[in-house]
Enzyme design. Structure first.
Site, PDB file in Angstrom:
ATOM      1  NE  ARG A 178      20.509  38.455 -32.692  1.00 60.67           N
ATOM      2  CZ  ARG A 178      20.516  39.681 -33.321  1.00 60.67           C
ATOM      3  NH1 ARG A 178      19.668  40.217 -33.850  1.00 60.67           N
ATOM      4  NH2 ARG A 178      21.610  40.246 -33.441  1.00 60.67           N
ATOM      5  CB  THR A 179      22.686  31.872 -31.480  1.00 59.89           C
ATOM      6  OG1 THR A 179      22.993  32.991 -30.766  1.00 59.89           O
ATOM      7  CG2 THR A 179      23.975  30.913 -31.466  1.00 59.89           C
ATOM      8  CE  LYS A 209       8.615  10.069 -29.957  1.00 57.85           C
ATOM      9  NZ  LYS A 209       9.155   9.250 -31.131  1.00 57.85           N
ATOM     10  NE  ARG A 258      21.816  29.516 -27.039  1.00 57.39           N
ATOM     11  CZ  ARG A 258      21.356  30.947 -27.337  1.00 57.39           C
ATOM     12  NH1 ARG A 258      20.035  31.212 -26.867  1.00 57.39           N
ATOM     13  NH2 ARG A 258      22.116  31.693 -27.963  1.00 57.39           N
ATOM     14  CG  HIS A 263      26.300  32.973 -26.101  1.00 55.04           C
ATOM     15  ND1 HIS A 263      26.893  32.092 -27.074  1.00 55.04           N
ATOM     16  CD2 HIS A 263      25.383  33.498 -26.449  1.00 55.04           C
ATOM     17  CE1 HIS A 263      25.998  32.256 -28.065  1.00 55.04           C
ATOM     18  NE2 HIS A 263      25.188  33.155 -27.910  1.00 55.04           N
TER      19      HIS A 263
END
Lengths: 309, 309, 309
Positions: B58-59, B86, B108, B136
């Site tokens: 969604r974001t 890695k 995120r 957020h």
């Protein structure tokens, strides 16, 4: 005529005229692909969301290329890793995409009818890119487009569809499209792969490919999904190839110019021999090329219909 | 005023004026979304990297749509499959993206403070798209934008935030933003889901939603993450819904025009009933729409600030 | 001269003049990256497919950014989740992409020679983005570009490549490129990581980095893939760092202006110390920046060659 549907859900619901209108529109888009700059501004500023609940790189890429050649912005959502995981319903997902002011959702889903449910609940356009065993309309449209390009017409042709008819949305959409346009269709498979009552769709059935081929103008060879449907009822690969595989030997008894189609990806040596897949009767790669033009046409038409409405 | 920050890390650090400036900028971008060609050339030639260490379709999609409507080029990196695997450090990853001459990283991350660390080590812009339980900010901005759009103001409103406050970056960012703009905030949850000391942020607390709702202008319903935080301390779903679920019954005692918000994806029948989620008080889908405008504004402002600097 | 190859498969097959032509073209594209609008219309309407059979976020992102700065449309295919899973051969996949009227395939593959096989079977361009232990030509080109930018020339330089030479396509491509341009190359590693017969490529070998460094103009430090090649024959990390790790201590005996390169992602404290990786001799991030210019050049040249043909 003009196109008025906001969605493309299947060929069952379309009239002969509508199917022909899509094919004619595709023809004008096919020319774009031959230009040096293969792009038209038709859908500039539009947002197209590929919402795939099943992975299908081929179909996703074909729609993505088509959308970009129309100058649309494309967003890919692999729905198994999206909020579906978090329990959101299909309709909620659709309404969220609509709230982003996206214009078209191209959806692949493992359940029959999923595209219709979505379309009925949204104002924006929904294109069915395959729903369960139900329909895969753009695949059938590109098959029919290719056949018409090759043989000049659909009316009066005899098309044999061979393979797992029971579990094939490609077969189902081809049957609807071809019969509406006046072709004769025979589906050919081992009896347990032919669904009961399929004759009601106006097709003949056969379990003997060698009796069907001599009279066929084209054969559409379905991919055998041995990885999905392994089970007792299913023939093994070797046995299947021997009885239904499209080989040079087998095609000797067919018309010299029989058109060989396959929706891909092909299983060489399982449903088709390499010789035939790569041979002069095969239009398999032309189908891929035409898929772009057909999908450009469908994206363009549904977008336009919404603007008119 | 003019915007001077290269990054958007959280609402805690922003002044009232800065928040209002973002909201005003978002308003002008919201208009773009209503045009036939939903695109402006504001960030043409800019490269925006979505760097997602946690999946959040969604974001990510909202930022991607926002960036494309500004004509930027967007690169998606799902960082769990990237060189992080890695062993590359976050800062190395950021410096590599900066070396590509990207302009903005939208990140995120599952750790609180990750966006700040990145921003402090890079010259390019960083937008926090959610870091651990910390902030957020764009979610809170779109919540506040929607509330203001609906009720005409923020100052003097009483907003109830209900749900797992302790583990919610959305709650935290909303609290910072709403209190700075002069709203009164009550957080409402079972006691173990309210973090100690939350009152220091200037909010009231309650474990009785029915006493809070009658005085509230709006309720922001958090998603209950039962899949993440299952454990003894946690109430079960049924019990939670009975005590805190937002239902028609419960809203009878609230103002008739109470605004119901949810950051999505919603759990129908867990934190909110379907009736309310789809009802006339709900602005859940408007939040999604406004998310595009707010994110366009934030992308635009941080890019501009860097050019000025 | 003008560029006539439709593909870039490796540096082994290129002449000195061809390599220099790519480097010169990259120089003109590097300027684009410094503009406010970092975009040129050179490949507008072209479709570039990133076909990655191994995940490599860094290389994929670098090519994607390069392609978008040339205004091309980019399609990403992570081939492990594509129809490869369904058994389609590499050539079939390539022919399908060609049938989409794509212009260039950028391919990463785990098998040496895969890019060559694809290129030989297609009319469209193929760029090798790493094939097994064979070649990674654009990585070597950006290494060489960076070295030349830093030291003004390649001819007559002495470059030490240290690390797992036996399993490194980066080493192999660097050796071809550097020796063609007149540099002296020494590969340095524990004996079991130096392939037999490597001297035939015109390089010296050594297992003592401290004897090589004092005479070197540059050292290219390969990433040690301990996660891939763990086994008895392999030194452990600590031992490796002690004997071959590039540290401040070790560089004391080198030229003060020795150039330290690394293809990334770096393992801090394994093949290189943080001090050196972030120090003034390091050009590691400049390599990343130059990667965009070099890849823009390669994409541009192969596209142009096809149009000329």
């Amino acid at each position: 005529m003009s196109w008025t549907r906001k969605d493309l859900l299947g060929l069952e619901e379309l009239s002969k005229e509508e199917i022909e209108f899509i094919l004619a529109t595709a023809e004008s888009f096919k020319e774009v692909t031959t230009r040096e700059i293969k792009k038209v501004p038709a859908l500039r500023g539009k947002t197209i969301v590929n919402l795939f609940y099943e992975p299908s790189t081929r179909t996703r890429v074909s729609f993505e290329v088509a959308a970009k050649r129309l100058s649309a912005d494309v967003i890919n959502i692999a729905a198994e890793t999206s909020s579906v995981k978090k329990g959101e319903t299909l309709i909620d997902t659709g309404k969220n995409i609509q709230a982003l002011k996206a214009d078209i959702i191209v959806m692949r889903h493992n359940s029959s009818g999923a595209a219709t449910i979505l379309a009925n609940n949204l104002d924006i356009s929904v294109i069915n890119a395959g729903d369960g065993w139900h329909e895969h309309p753009t695949q059938a449209l590109l098959d029919i487009y290719t056949l018409k390009e090759k043989l000049g017409r659909i009316e009066g042709l005899h098309v044999c569809i061979v393979g797992d008819i029971a579990h094939s949305r490609v077969a189902r959409s081809n049957i609807w499209g071809l019969t509406k346009l006046g072709a004769k269709v025979t589906v050919c498979a081992p009896p347990m792969l032919i669904p009961l009552g399929i004759q009601e769709l106006g097709v003949s059935t056969s379990d003997d490919i060698d009796r069907v081929l001599p009279d066929a103008d084209a054969v559409n060879v379905l991919r055998m999904q041995f990885e999905r449907d392994s089970g007792e009822a299913f023939p093994n690969q070797l046995e299947y190839f021997k009885k239904f595989g499209i080989t040079k030997e087998r095609l000797k008894k067919a018309r010299k110019d029989i058109v060989v189609m396959h929706p891909g990806p092909i299983n060489r040596g399982i449903e088709i021999s390499s010789e035939i897949a790569d041979g002069e009767n095969s239009v398999i790669l032309e189908q891929v090329t035409n898929g772009i033009a057909v999908r450009m046409a469908v994206l363009f038409l549904v977008a336009q219909a919404r603007e008119m409405a």
